[in-house]
Design a protein around this motif. Structure first.
Motif, PDB file in Angstrom:
ATOM      1  N   ILE A   4      50.571  26.424  34.628  1.00 45.95           N
ATOM      2  CA  ILE A   4      49.275  26.218  33.978  1.00 45.95           C
ATOM      3  C   ILE A   4      48.279  25.598  34.953  1.00 45.95           C
ATOM      4  O   ILE A   4      47.109  26.006  35.046  1.00 45.95           O
ATOM      5  CB  ILE A   4      49.471  25.345  32.730  1.00 45.95           C
ATOM      6  CG1 ILE A   4      50.259  26.128  31.656  1.00 45.95           C
ATOM      7  CG2 ILE A   4      48.121  24.904  32.169  1.00 45.95           C
ATOM      8  CD1 ILE A   4      50.636  25.282  30.461  1.00 45.95           C
ATOM      9  N   ASP A   5      48.749  24.580  35.697  1.00 47.01           N
ATOM     10  CA  ASP A   5      47.864  23.961  36.698  1.00 47.01           C
ATOM     11  C   ASP A   5      47.427  24.976  37.761  1.00 47.01           C
ATOM     12  O   ASP A   5      46.265  24.994  38.195  1.00 47.01           O
ATOM     13  CB  ASP A   5      48.581  22.783  37.360  1.00 47.01           C
ATOM     14  CG  ASP A   5      48.844  21.649  36.361  1.00 47.01           C
ATOM     15  OD1 ASP A   5      48.124  21.594  35.331  1.00 47.01           O
ATOM     16  OD2 ASP A   5      49.754  20.840  36.629  1.00 47.01           O
ATOM     17  N   ARG A   6      48.376  25.802  38.160  1.00 49.02           N
ATOM     18  CA  ARG A   6      48.051  26.810  39.186  1.00 49.02           C
ATOM     19  C   ARG A   6      47.037  27.830  38.655  1.00 49.02           C
ATOM     20  O   ARG A   6      46.130  28.265  39.368  1.00 49.02           O
ATOM     21  CB  ARG A   6      49.325  27.512  39.616  1.00 49.02           C
ATOM     22  CG  ARG A   6      49.113  28.543  40.726  1.00 49.02           C
ATOM     23  CD  ARG A   6      50.438  29.138  41.132  1.00 49.02           C
ATOM     24  NE  ARG A   6      50.233  30.144  42.152  1.00 49.02           N
ATOM     25  CZ  ARG A   6      51.224  30.890  42.669  1.00 49.02           C
ATOM     26  NH1 ARG A   6      52.486  30.684  42.266  1.00 49.02           N
ATOM     27  NH2 ARG A   6      50.953  31.791  43.592  1.00 49.02           N
ATOM     28  N   ALA A   7      47.214  28.199  37.347  1.00 53.90           N
ATOM     29  CA  ALA A   7      46.261  29.155  36.749  1.00 53.90           C
ATOM     30  C   ALA A   7      44.859  28.549  36.713  1.00 53.90           C
ATOM     31  O   ALA A   7      43.855  29.226  36.990  1.00 53.90           O
ATOM     32  CB  ALA A   7      46.731  29.543  35.348  1.00 53.90           C
ATOM     33  N   LYS A   8      44.792  27.240  36.337  1.00 56.16           N
ATOM     34  CA  LYS A   8      43.485  26.590  36.327  1.00 56.16           C
ATOM     35  C   LYS A   8      42.866  26.556  37.712  1.00 56.16           C
ATOM     36  O   LYS A   8      41.673  26.789  37.896  1.00 56.16           O
ATOM     37  CB  LYS A   8      43.632  25.170  35.781  1.00 56.16           C
ATOM     38  CG  LYS A   8      43.990  25.113  34.301  1.00 56.16           C
ATOM     39  CD  LYS A   8      44.100  23.661  33.832  1.00 56.16           C
ATOM     40  CE  LYS A   8      44.427  23.578  32.334  1.00 56.16           C
ATOM     41  NZ  LYS A   8      44.551  22.178  31.884  1.00 56.16           N
ATOM     42  N   SER A   9      43.717  26.246  38.711  1.00 52.89           N
ATOM     43  CA  SER A   9      43.209  26.225  40.095  1.00 52.89           C
ATOM     44  C   SER A   9      42.724  27.614  40.516  1.00 52.89           C
ATOM     45  O   SER A   9      41.684  27.751  41.164  1.00 52.89           O
ATOM     46  CB  SER A   9      44.308  25.706  41.027  1.00 52.89           C
ATOM     47  OG  SER A   9      43.862  25.730  42.361  1.00 52.89           O
ATOM     48  N   ASP A  10      43.536  28.645  40.125  1.00 55.51           N
ATOM     49  CA  ASP A  10      43.133  30.015  40.478  1.00 55.51           C
ATOM     50  C   ASP A  10      41.825  30.391  39.798  1.00 55.51           C
ATOM     51  O   ASP A  10      40.968  31.068  40.399  1.00 55.51           O
ATOM     52  CB  ASP A  10      44.238  30.998  40.088  1.00 55.51           C
ATOM     53  CG  ASP A  10      45.488  30.840  40.962  1.00 55.51           C
ATOM     54  OD1 ASP A  10      45.356  30.219  42.048  1.00 55.51           O
ATOM     55  OD2 ASP A  10      46.567  31.327  40.563  1.00 55.51           O
ATOM     56  N   GLN A  11      41.629  29.975  38.560  1.00 53.98           N
ATOM     57  CA  GLN A  11      40.370  30.264  37.869  1.00 53.98           C
ATOM     58  C   GLN A  11      39.197  29.580  38.555  1.00 53.98           C
ATOM     59  O   GLN A  11      38.116  30.159  38.683  1.00 53.98           O
ATOM     60  CB  GLN A  11      40.474  29.828  36.409  1.00 53.98           C
ATOM     61  CG  GLN A  11      41.423  30.682  35.565  1.00 53.98           C
ATOM     62  CD  GLN A  11      41.549  30.178  34.150  1.00 53.98           C
ATOM     63  OE1 GLN A  11      40.963  29.136  33.797  1.00 53.98           O
ATOM     64  NE2 GLN A  11      42.341  30.880  33.343  1.00 53.98           N
ATOM     65  N   ASP A  12      39.407  28.331  38.981  1.00 51.46           N
ATOM     66  CA  ASP A  12      38.337  27.640  39.711  1.00 51.46           C
ATOM     67  C   ASP A  12      37.995  28.367  40.995  1.00 51.46           C
ATOM     68  O   ASP A  12      36.816  28.504  41.359  1.00 51.46           O
ATOM     69  CB  ASP A  12      38.766  26.194  40.009  1.00 51.46           C
ATOM     70  CG  ASP A  12      38.905  25.354  38.738  1.00 51.46           C
ATOM     71  OD1 ASP A  12      38.279  25.743  37.718  1.00 51.46           O
ATOM     72  OD2 ASP A  12      39.627  24.339  38.775  1.00 51.46           O
ATOM     73  N   ILE A  13      39.061  28.803  41.676  1.00 47.11           N
ATOM     74  CA  ILE A  13      38.822  29.532  42.932  1.00 47.11           C
ATOM     75  C   ILE A  13      38.083  30.849  42.665  1.00 47.11           C
ATOM     76  O   ILE A  13      37.157  31.237  43.394  1.00 47.11           O
ATOM     77  CB  ILE A  13      40.153  29.794  43.665  1.00 47.11           C
ATOM     78  CG1 ILE A  13      40.749  28.452  44.143  1.00 47.11           C
ATOM     79  CG2 ILE A  13      39.955  30.720  44.845  1.00 47.11           C
ATOM     80  CD1 ILE A  13      42.132  28.586  44.737  1.00 47.11           C
ATOM     81  N   MET A  14      38.457  31.561  41.596  1.00 47.16           N
ATOM     82  CA  MET A  14      37.815  32.831  41.257  1.00 47.16           C
ATOM     83  C   MET A  14      36.350  32.612  40.907  1.00 47.16           C
ATOM     84  O   MET A  14      35.487  33.412  41.273  1.00 47.16           O
ATOM     85  CB  MET A  14      38.551  33.499  40.102  1.00 47.16           C
ATOM     86  CG  MET A  14      39.961  33.994  40.461  1.00 47.16           C
ATOM     87  SD  MET A  14      39.917  35.213  41.798  1.00 47.16           S
ATOM     88  CE  MET A  14      39.047  36.533  40.976  1.00 47.16           C
ATOM     89  N   ARG A  15      36.094  31.512  40.136  1.00 43.55           N
ATOM     90  CA  ARG A  15      34.694  31.217  39.827  1.00 43.55           C
ATOM     91  C   ARG A  15      33.897  30.894  41.097  1.00 43.55           C
ATOM     92  O   ARG A  15      32.739  31.270  41.232  1.00 43.55           O
ATOM     93  CB  ARG A  15      34.625  30.046  38.848  1.00 43.55           C
ATOM     94  CG  ARG A  15      34.953  30.432  37.402  1.00 43.55           C
ATOM     95  CD  ARG A  15      34.522  29.329  36.442  1.00 43.55           C
ATOM     96  NE  ARG A  15      35.262  28.084  36.684  1.00 43.55           N
ATOM     97  CZ  ARG A  15      36.403  27.754  36.093  1.00 43.55           C
ATOM     98  NH1 ARG A  15      36.964  28.595  35.217  1.00 43.55           N
ATOM     99  NH2 ARG A  15      36.992  26.602  36.343  1.00 43.55           N
ATOM    100  N   ALA A  16      34.540  30.201  42.031  1.00 41.66           N
ATOM    101  CA  ALA A  16      33.850  29.885  43.295  1.00 41.66           C
ATOM    102  C   ALA A  16      33.631  31.131  44.143  1.00 41.66           C
ATOM    103  O   ALA A  16      32.641  31.243  44.874  1.00 41.66           O
ATOM    104  CB  ALA A  16      34.653  28.832  44.060  1.00 41.66           C
ATOM    105  N   LEU A  17      34.588  32.060  44.051  1.00 46.06           N
ATOM    106  CA  LEU A  17      34.495  33.277  44.873  1.00 46.06           C
ATOM    107  C   LEU A  17      33.700  34.387  44.197  1.00 46.06           C
ATOM    108  O   LEU A  17      33.488  35.445  44.812  1.00 46.06           O
ATOM    109  CB  LEU A  17      35.902  33.791  45.206  1.00 46.06           C
ATOM    110  CG  LEU A  17      36.759  32.896  46.113  1.00 46.06           C
ATOM    111  CD1 LEU A  17      38.147  33.500  46.299  1.00 46.06           C
ATOM    112  CD2 LEU A  17      36.077  32.691  47.466  1.00 46.06           C
ATOM    113  N   ALA A  18      33.263  34.212  42.953  1.00 47.04           N
ATOM    114  CA  ALA A  18      32.526  35.277  42.238  1.00 47.04           C
ATOM    115  C   ALA A  18      31.236  35.677  42.965  1.00 47.04           C
ATOM    116  O   ALA A  18      30.975  36.867  43.161  1.00 47.04           O
ATOM    117  CB  ALA A  18      32.239  34.828  40.801  1.00 47.04           C
ATOM    118  N   PRO A  19      30.364  34.729  43.414  1.00 44.72           N
ATOM    119  CA  PRO A  19      29.147  35.159  44.162  1.00 44.72           C
ATOM    120  C   PRO A  19      29.489  35.912  45.440  1.00 44.72           C
ATOM    121  O   PRO A  19      28.822  36.875  45.791  1.00 44.72           O
ATOM    122  CB  PRO A  19      28.440  33.826  44.458  1.00 44.72           C
ATOM    123  CG  PRO A  19      28.955  32.877  43.437  1.00 44.72           C
ATOM    124  CD  PRO A  19      30.373  33.271  43.188  1.00 44.72           C
TER     125      PRO A  19
END
Length: 402
Positions: A67-82
């Motif tokens: 779960i923690d890793r998924a949250k981290s991955d989501q944060d990374i994806m949001r950062a990498l979206a632009p």
């Protein structure tokens, strides 16, 4: 491997249900078995339950980590979206550039093919032209056509400023049946002969030799010397024809026209004394540029001559007008004198009537009739006006004066 929280809860519930079932089963079995065997099975069951509990704990830890890793991955994806959006835009631009480059490459390929076809056609036409120029008649036609184009470019009119293939006998009583390629008519009834010559054989051979070794340069110099010799031969031929002798009073000069600049320049390089010798013989070798300058000068002389001729005609008309004005003034002088004599005679008649005729008439007082008395013309009305303009006076005296 990612395990979601609901799935993990289901697995835990299933494990507990399985544990309960196994407990119940073993409890029934224990009730049916001997006391020693039951204790052994209970110990095994407890060990199995402990193992299941430990395994469930590990699964819970792994699930939390996931779960923690998924949250981290989501944060990374949001950062990498632009960045992903920019990469997508760049990808579309690169694809557009590739398509444009492909289209341009296709157009360039077509243009290169067209240029290659044009070059082959030009090479064919050039070869045909070089083949045609090996004929003397073709060279002569080329020289005459080029000569005609230059004369027209100089602003000269055919049959007015120049004539082509005209016999010299048509413009001079001393002329023979010689036919220069061009006869330039000069002001004052003078003429200038122009002949087109195309010495080309040796020059074409020299231009075909592209080698830079000593043997090639020597062969090329020899061919250029032959070309200069051919040009000198044409100069000597025109000198013998002596066109200026056919036009008495005209310039002692014959123009030899060569339709390409290289024909004259290459000959002068090979034989620097050629031009001086030609001018000494009364021959002026010319290329298109120098002939155009010469003909423009002739056209300018014609313009000046026409202006001078028109000015002379205007002066002649002015003299004629002045002479006729003098004649009319003389007639007016005679008319004025006659009018003066008429006024004098009238006044004398009036005086005679008043001093002599009326005196006699008054003797007939018995006649009841009045005699009309004519009036004398006053001097201010009987005076004839004389000319005062300087153009209508003769030696300072007014014409028509009293």
């Amino acid at each position: 491997m990612d395990i979601s929280a609901p799935l993990l809860v289901i697995l835990l519930v299933a494990a507990l249900a399985l544990g309960c079932g196994l407990g119940y089963f073993f409890a029934q079995a224990r009730a049916a078995r001997a006391p020693g065997q039951e204790a052994h099975e209970l110990a095994a069951l407890q060990a199995s339950a402990a193992a299941a509990t430990a395994r469930a704990g590990r699964l819970e830890e792994e699930n939390n980590a996931l779960i923690d890793r998924a949250k981290s991955d989501q944060d990374i994806m949001r950062a990498l979206a632009p960045l992903a959006q920019q990469l997508d835009t760049m990808n579309r631009r690169v694809q557009g550039m590739q398509e444009t480059q492909t289209a341009q490459s296709s157009q360039l390929h077509e243009q290169l093919n067209s240029a290659a076809v044009t070059q082959r056609e030009l090479a064919t036409e050039t070869h045909s032209l070089r083949t045609a120029l090996t004929s003397n008649s073709a060279r002569g036609t080329w020289g005459e056509v080029e000569l005609r184009r230059i004369v027209e470019a100089a602003g000269m009119l055919p049959h007015v400023d120049f004539s082509t293939q005209q016999k010299t006998s048509l413009v001079s009583t001393a002329g023979s049946d010689s036919r220069p390629d061009l006869t330039v008519h000069l002001p004052g009834g003078f003429h200038l002969a122009v002949d087109a010559k195309v010495p080309l054989s040796a020059l074409l051979k020299a231009q075909d030799m592209t080698g830079e070794d000593q043997a090639s340069r020597a062969a090329r110099d020899k061919l250029l010397a032959e070309h200069a010799k051919a040009v000198r031969s044409h100069i000597n031929e025109l000198s013998k024809r002596n066109y200026p002798a056919e036009y008495p009073g005209s310039p002692n000069l014959t123009v030899m026209f060569m339709p390409a600049e290289s024909l004259l320049s290459e000959a002068l390089k090979a034989d620097p004394s050629l031009l001086e010798d030609a001018l000494g013989a009364g021959i002026a070798p010319t290329a298109p540029s120098s002939l155009l300058a010469l003909l423009r000068s002739v056209a300018t002389v014609w313009s000046s001559a026409k202006v001078t001729e028109e000015a002379q005609a205007i002066m002649g008309l002015g003299r004629t007008l002045v002479d006729r004005l003098n004649t009319v003034a003389g007639h007016l002088d005679s008319l004025g004198s006659a009018l003066q004599r008429s006024v004098t005679a009238y006044n004398k008649t009036v005086g005679s009537i008043e001093t002599r005729l009326l005196v006699t008439a008054r003797a007939f007082e018995s006649v009841d009739t009045s005699v009309a008395q004519p009036r004398e013309i006053p001097s201010e009305k009987g005076q004839v006006r004389s000319f005062t303009a300087g153009e209508l006076t003769i030696e300072g005296d007014s014409i028509g004066g009293a």
